[in-house]
Design an enzyme around this catalytic site. Sequence first.
Site, mmCIF file in Angstrom:
data_model
loop_
_atom_site.group_PDB
_atom_site.id
_atom_site.type_symbol
_atom_site.label_atom_id
_atom_site.label_comp_id
_atom_site.label_asym_id
_atom_site.label_seq_id
_atom_site.Cartn_x
_atom_site.Cartn_y
_atom_site.Cartn_z
ATOM 1 C CB SER A 2 -0.979 0.006 1.169
ATOM 2 O OG SER A 2 -0.285 -0.054 2.395
ATOM 3 C CB SER A 3 4.013 2.214 1.663
ATOM 4 O OG SER A 3 4.774 1.093 1.258
ATOM 5 N NE ARG A 55 -2.715 4.148 1.227
ATOM 6 C CZ ARG A 55 -2.675 3.319 2.243
ATOM 7 N NH1 ARG A 55 -1.546 3.159 2.917
ATOM 8 N NH2 ARG A 55 -3.748 2.656 2.614
ATOM 9 C CG LEU A 104 7.123 -8.547 -9.170
ATOM 10 C CD1 LEU A 104 7.933 -7.641 -8.250
ATOM 11 C CD2 LEU A 104 5.867 -9.045 -8.495
ATOM 12 C CD GLU A 105 2.249 -9.199 -14.496
ATOM 13 O OE1 GLU A 105 1.431 -8.728 -13.695
ATOM 14 O OE2 GLU A 105 2.377 -10.417 -14.664
ATOM 15 C CD GLN A 150 0.760 -7.021 0.990
ATOM 16 O OE1 GLN A 150 0.835 -7.353 2.168
ATOM 17 N NE2 GLN A 150 0.074 -5.971 0.586
#
Length: 185
Positions: free
Chosen positions: A115-116, A119, A141-142, A161
Amino acid sequence: MILTDREIKLSIAADQLQIDPSPDPESYASTSVDLTLASLLRIYKPVVKGTKTVIDPSDPEFNAKELIENLTEQRHIHEGEGYDLIKDQFALAWTREKVNLKEHSRIAARVEGKSSLARLGLAVHVTAPTIHAGFRGPIQLEIKNHGSLPIRLRTGMKICQLIFETTLGMPDRAYKGQFLGQTAK
């Protein structure tokens, strides 16, 4: 059912899943474990003006891995340096950790953003969060920067995560897809 931090640790101890290297204690949240960024990125090359390129996934000879290798170039993030992912840039990256979701364990996972970072506009998957039972390897990861400023990516930073879930029964067909045992390249 989602595993708690306690159940994740017990599953690792029981050899139902592996994360290598092992996460440090601060990487665990109540229902997830943080993974870190490896040093390799694949950056999409700019399209040459005047060319018309169309990707057709329905073509019988379509090969996602081969296409990605042709459309991207490797970049290494050197220790102490970073890579500035500019606004609207899309890149492929990998986790430093390798995950092994043992076929017999009845465990699957989802990769999600932090979330950090979200945002700030950083997304870590486009629409592919599922890590199937039987998967082994680093998580690809994309990554896209939806924010207004560049975001510096550094090797070893907490980037995503994993949320582990138990499956109802064992699959007849464990994950055998084209990304099984993938390596960062």
